[in-house]
Write a protein that holds these residues in place. Structure first.
Motif, PDB file in Angstrom:
ATOM      1  N   ALA A 132     -91.176 -53.215  54.007  1.00  0.00           N
ATOM      2  CA  ALA A 132     -91.209 -54.024  52.792  1.00  0.00           C
ATOM      3  C   ALA A 132     -91.007 -53.158  51.548  1.00  0.00           C
ATOM      4  O   ALA A 132     -90.229 -53.513  50.647  1.00  0.00           O
ATOM      5  CB  ALA A 132     -92.539 -54.771  52.701  1.00  0.00           C
ATOM      6  N   LYS A 133     -91.690 -52.018  51.495  1.00  0.00           N
ATOM      7  CA  LYS A 133     -91.524 -51.114  50.352  1.00  0.00           C
ATOM      8  C   LYS A 133     -90.114 -50.523  50.326  1.00  0.00           C
ATOM      9  O   LYS A 133     -89.503 -50.367  49.267  1.00  0.00           O
ATOM     10  CB  LYS A 133     -92.558 -49.992  50.421  1.00  0.00           C
ATOM     11  CG  LYS A 133     -93.995 -50.447  50.236  1.00  0.00           C
ATOM     12  CD  LYS A 133     -94.253 -50.962  48.830  1.00  0.00           C
ATOM     13  CE  LYS A 133     -95.736 -51.230  48.612  1.00  0.00           C
ATOM     14  NZ  LYS A 133     -96.002 -51.848  47.292  1.00  0.00           N
ATOM     15  N   ALA A 134     -89.592 -50.163  51.503  1.00  0.00           N
ATOM     16  CA  ALA A 134     -88.248 -49.598  51.577  1.00  0.00           C
ATOM     17  C   ALA A 134     -87.206 -50.616  51.125  1.00  0.00           C
ATOM     18  O   ALA A 134     -86.243 -50.271  50.423  1.00  0.00           O
ATOM     19  CB  ALA A 134     -87.955 -49.120  52.999  1.00  0.00           C
ATOM     20  N   THR A 135     -87.405 -51.874  51.514  1.00  0.00           N
ATOM     21  CA  THR A 135     -86.475 -52.927  51.093  1.00  0.00           C
ATOM     22  C   THR A 135     -86.494 -53.090  49.582  1.00  0.00           C
ATOM     23  O   THR A 135     -85.440 -53.247  48.942  1.00  0.00           O
ATOM     24  CB  THR A 135     -86.841 -54.263  51.778  1.00  0.00           C
ATOM     25  OG1 THR A 135     -86.754 -54.096  53.202  1.00  0.00           O
ATOM     26  CG2 THR A 135     -85.900 -55.375  51.340  1.00  0.00           C
ATOM     27  N   MET A 136     -87.683 -53.041  48.997  1.00  0.00           N
ATOM     28  CA  MET A 136     -87.796 -53.146  47.545  1.00  0.00           C
ATOM     29  C   MET A 136     -87.032 -52.011  46.859  1.00  0.00           C
ATOM     30  O   MET A 136     -86.270 -52.245  45.913  1.00  0.00           O
ATOM     31  CB  MET A 136     -89.266 -53.105  47.136  1.00  0.00           C
ATOM     32  CG  MET A 136     -89.488 -53.194  45.631  1.00  0.00           C
ATOM     33  SD  MET A 136     -91.233 -53.126  45.179  1.00  0.00           S
ATOM     34  CE  MET A 136     -91.608 -51.409  45.590  1.00  0.00           C
ATOM     35  N   CYS A 137     -87.207 -50.790  47.363  1.00  0.00           N
ATOM     36  CA  CYS A 137     -86.504 -49.646  46.765  1.00  0.00           C
ATOM     37  C   CYS A 137     -84.998 -49.721  46.988  1.00  0.00           C
ATOM     38  O   CYS A 137     -84.218 -49.295  46.138  1.00  0.00           O
ATOM     39  CB  CYS A 137     -87.059 -48.340  47.335  1.00  0.00           C
ATOM     40  SG  CYS A 137     -88.723 -47.946  46.752  1.00  0.00           S
ATOM     41  N   LYS A 138     -84.590 -50.259  48.118  1.00  0.00           N
ATOM     42  CA  LYS A 138     -83.160 -50.399  48.391  1.00  0.00           C
ATOM     43  C   LYS A 138     -82.517 -51.400  47.421  1.00  0.00           C
ATOM     44  O   LYS A 138     -81.366 -51.232  47.011  1.00  0.00           O
ATOM     45  CB  LYS A 138     -82.927 -50.840  49.844  1.00  0.00           C
ATOM     46  CG  LYS A 138     -81.459 -50.966  50.243  1.00  0.00           C
ATOM     47  CD  LYS A 138     -81.316 -51.228  51.741  1.00  0.00           C
ATOM     48  CE  LYS A 138     -79.911 -51.695  52.095  1.00  0.00           C
ATOM     49  NZ  LYS A 138     -78.852 -50.734  51.742  1.00  0.00           N
ATOM     50  N   GLN A 139     -83.292 -52.416  47.020  1.00  0.00           N
ATOM     51  CA  GLN A 139     -82.776 -53.369  46.030  1.00  0.00           C
ATOM     52  C   GLN A 139     -82.369 -52.654  44.745  1.00  0.00           C
ATOM     53  O   GLN A 139     -81.363 -52.988  44.125  1.00  0.00           O
ATOM     54  CB  GLN A 139     -83.848 -54.410  45.713  1.00  0.00           C
ATOM     55  CG  GLN A 139     -84.131 -55.386  46.833  1.00  0.00           C
ATOM     56  CD  GLN A 139     -85.331 -56.277  46.548  1.00  0.00           C
ATOM     57  OE1 GLN A 139     -86.033 -56.073  45.558  1.00  0.00           O
ATOM     58  NE2 GLN A 139     -85.564 -57.249  47.407  1.00  0.00           N
ATOM     59  N   PHE A 140     -83.151 -51.643  44.374  1.00  0.00           N
ATOM     60  CA  PHE A 140     -82.845 -50.904  43.153  1.00  0.00           C
ATOM     61  C   PHE A 140     -81.612 -50.009  43.333  1.00  0.00           C
ATOM     62  O   PHE A 140     -80.928 -49.694  42.366  1.00  0.00           O
ATOM     63  CB  PHE A 140     -84.021 -49.996  42.753  1.00  0.00           C
ATOM     64  CG  PHE A 140     -85.362 -50.670  42.721  1.00  0.00           C
ATOM     65  CD1 PHE A 140     -85.474 -52.028  42.449  1.00  0.00           C
ATOM     66  CD2 PHE A 140     -86.512 -49.948  42.975  1.00  0.00           C
ATOM     67  CE1 PHE A 140     -86.720 -52.651  42.418  1.00  0.00           C
ATOM     68  CE2 PHE A 140     -87.760 -50.558  42.935  1.00  0.00           C
ATOM     69  CZ  PHE A 140     -87.868 -51.908  42.664  1.00  0.00           C
ATOM     70  N   SER A 141     -81.369 -49.577  44.581  1.00  0.00           N
ATOM     71  CA  SER A 141     -80.326 -48.576  44.839  1.00  0.00           C
ATOM     72  C   SER A 141     -78.942 -49.187  44.984  1.00  0.00           C
ATOM     73  O   SER A 141     -77.999 -48.783  44.307  1.00  0.00           O
ATOM     74  CB  SER A 141     -80.663 -47.784  46.110  1.00  0.00           C
ATOM     75  OG  SER A 141     -81.873 -47.083  45.958  1.00  0.00           O
ATOM     76  N   ASP A 142     -78.820 -50.147  45.903  1.00  0.00           N
ATOM     77  CA  ASP A 142     -77.476 -50.676  46.170  1.00  0.00           C
ATOM     78  C   ASP A 142     -77.468 -52.181  46.479  1.00  0.00           C
ATOM     79  O   ASP A 142     -76.450 -52.694  46.938  1.00  0.00           O
ATOM     80  CB  ASP A 142     -76.817 -49.901  47.311  1.00  0.00           C
ATOM     81  CG  ASP A 142     -77.545 -50.037  48.651  1.00  0.00           C
ATOM     82  OD1 ASP A 142     -78.581 -50.724  48.703  1.00  0.00           O
ATOM     83  OD2 ASP A 142     -77.068 -49.447  49.643  1.00  0.00           O
ATOM     84  N   ALA A 143     -78.578 -52.845  46.281  1.00  0.00           N
ATOM     85  CA  ALA A 143     -78.713 -54.284  46.559  1.00  0.00           C
ATOM     86  C   ALA A 143     -78.649 -54.581  48.057  1.00  0.00           C
ATOM     87  O   ALA A 143     -79.529 -55.227  48.616  1.00  0.00           O
ATOM     88  CB  ALA A 143     -77.686 -55.120  45.800  1.00  0.00           C
ATOM     89  N   HIS A 144     -77.613 -54.068  48.708  1.00  0.00           N
ATOM     90  CA  HIS A 144     -77.497 -54.214  50.166  1.00  0.00           C
ATOM     91  C   HIS A 144     -76.364 -53.334  50.650  1.00  0.00           C
ATOM     92  O   HIS A 144     -75.459 -52.970  49.890  1.00  0.00           O
ATOM     93  CB  HIS A 144     -77.229 -55.672  50.559  1.00  0.00           C
ATOM     94  CG  HIS A 144     -75.983 -56.249  49.950  1.00  0.00           C
ATOM     95  ND1 HIS A 144     -74.718 -56.003  50.441  1.00  0.00           N
ATOM     96  CD2 HIS A 144     -75.815 -57.047  48.863  1.00  0.00           C
ATOM     97  CE1 HIS A 144     -73.828 -56.625  49.697  1.00  0.00           C
ATOM     98  NE2 HIS A 144     -74.456 -57.268  48.725  1.00  0.00           N
ATOM     99  N   THR A 145     -76.408 -52.987  51.918  1.00  0.00           N
ATOM    100  CA  THR A 145     -75.303 -52.274  52.550  1.00  0.00           C
ATOM    101  C   THR A 145     -74.101 -53.219  52.617  1.00  0.00           C
ATOM    102  O   THR A 145     -74.265 -54.433  52.762  1.00  0.00           O
ATOM    103  CB  THR A 145     -75.720 -51.822  53.965  1.00  0.00           C
ATOM    104  OG1 THR A 145     -76.833 -50.930  53.849  1.00  0.00           O
ATOM    105  CG2 THR A 145     -74.589 -51.127  54.694  1.00  0.00           C
ATOM    106  N   SER A 146     -72.900 -52.666  52.524  1.00  0.00           N
ATOM    107  CA  SER A 146     -71.670 -53.466  52.530  1.00  0.00           C
ATOM    108  C   SER A 146     -71.723 -54.574  53.582  1.00  0.00           C
ATOM    109  O   SER A 146     -71.851 -54.307  54.778  1.00  0.00           O
ATOM    110  CB  SER A 146     -70.469 -52.556  52.817  1.00  0.00           C
ATOM    111  OG  SER A 146     -69.349 -53.322  53.217  1.00  0.00           O
TER     112      SER A 146
END
Length: 395
Positions: free
Chosen positions: A257-271
């Motif tokens: 859950a925390k990793a998903t939150m941080c990923k939102q800040f980085s790239d929204a989602h993988t291609s």
């Protein structure tokens, strides 16, 4: 310009710097950690991408969920089941290569000054990534059977690390395979000390003659209380295509859950297009044949490199023949007055038009300058023999 202070302890990759020298005509490179592009299943990927666009163009071309494209998560769940890991699609997140999984671990777990135990040697980008977030890295020694669990336990007891990062199967750069006995010991000490274990497994499918022991994650079913203390990072980069940038992370729900939150800040989602293509490829059933071909080719090249090293360098070098992966990890002995410093040898080797990576940068502490890493992945048998012969003349 005034840059962030967290950059003060991070240097550019020694490997990337070395690549600047590799444009010389005629050079034979054992420096990279890349798979051989000649073995990419181009036809299979063409079919997969076409199906992705034909069957669900909106899903493939639109924004998507940060956790990952649901059909791919389903296929990755099935893929992990073939390797003994039961995980619901909701129990993993898709990352932009396993490198992003490591970055997310750094973002979510490391505060400046936190202690993290890594193998000595370990993946260079991991050292850089964790240091960027302020980690104090502590090295656990490695031998031919992987991390030495007797020493690892002492370090865990003494330092109480935020987590322990391991590449247990054909590690980069060590090529070592953690024995079944040691894998179980790692899980037992994880429970004993309540220490999180991060298992990075990009090479586990690249075995040669004999399959490796079950992954640490799969063995959690045998060690009560250990599943909640293991995070597993996987990747399609070494077995299918690094250009897809598809990785994944399995771990405790609160970590994901925390990793998903941080990923939102980085790239929204993988291609989403890459994810949809990978999902169709895994669904097609072509992966087993692709893996069988890759294993056969790499096994032949690894045998050729081992034979050439013994023939051309003799007692001036020691190494353990790898049972999989992409790398030889070797150590110069200095026998007969030959070169004992891999940095010196690297410069001489470039003059002989052959390249490898000195081993010192792979150590978070106490670097061993006699060590070196050689990759057999991208050179054919003829080039391997010629390149190692050149290396022998550089000694």
């Amino acid at each position: 310009m005034q840059f962030a202070s967290r950059l003060d302890n991070v240097e550019t990759s020694a490997i990337r710097e070395l690549f600047k020298l590799l444009g010389t005509p005629g050079i034979i490179s054992f420096a990279g950690g890349f798979p051989d592009s000649a073995m990419f299943d181009v036809e299979g990927l063409k079919e997969a991408s076409a199906k992705a666009l034909a069957e669900e163009p909106g899903g493939a071309l639109q924004y998507g969920a940060t956790e990952g494209y649901e059909p791919l998560r389903t296929q990755l769940s099935a893929f992990m089941k073939t390797k003994g890991v039961e995980v619901d699609p909701s129990g993993l997140i898709v990352t932009t290569g396993s490198q992003q999984a490591l970055d997310l671990l750094g973002k979510t777990l490391i505060s400046p000054g936190d202690k993290v135990i890594v193998e000595g040697p370990t993946f260079l980008a991991t050292i850089q990534c964790f240091r960027l977030y302020g980690a104090q890295l502590i090295s656990a020694p490695v031998d031919a059977d992987g991390v030495r669990t007797d020493e690892l336990e002492k370090l865990i007891a003494e330092h109480k690390p935020k987590f322990v990062y391991l590449i247990p199967t054909f590690g980069n750069p060590s090529g070592a395979m953690l024995s079944l006995e040691r894998r179980r010991k790692v899980l037992e000490m994880a429970v004993r000390y309540q220490a999180l274990i991060v298992e990075d497994d990009p090479y586990g499918d690249l075995y040669f003659d004999q399959a490796p022991p079950p992954s640490i994650m799969s063995l959690t079913q045998d060690v009560p209380g250990s599943r909640a203390l293991v995070a597993h990072c996987g990747s399609l980069s070494k077995v299918l295509s690094p250009g897809l940038r598809i990785g994944w992370m399995i771990g405790p729900a609160e970590l994901l859950a925390k990793a998903t939150m941080c990923k939102q800040f980085s790239d929204a989602h993988t291609s989403t297009f890459a994810q949809a293509t990978a999902a169709q490829y895994l669904k097609s059933g072509r992966m087993p044949a692709t893996l069988a071909h890759v294993r056969e080719v790499y096994a032949e090249r690894a045998r050729a490199m081992g034979e050439a090293l013994r023939r051309e360098l003799g007692d001036a070098i020691t190494f353990t023949q790898p049972g999989g992966g992409l790398f030889f990890w070797a150590r110069l002995t200095g026998a007969g007055g030959k070169v004992a410093d891999a940095n010196v040898l690297a410069k001489r080797a470039i003059e002989k038009l052959v390249a490898f990576v000195p081993g010192a940068p792979f150590f978070a502490e106490k670097p061993d300058v006699a060590t070196l890493r050689l990759s057999f992945a991208t050179a054919n048998v003829e080039k391997i023999r010629e390149g190692i012969a050149r290396l022998g003349t550089a000694l």
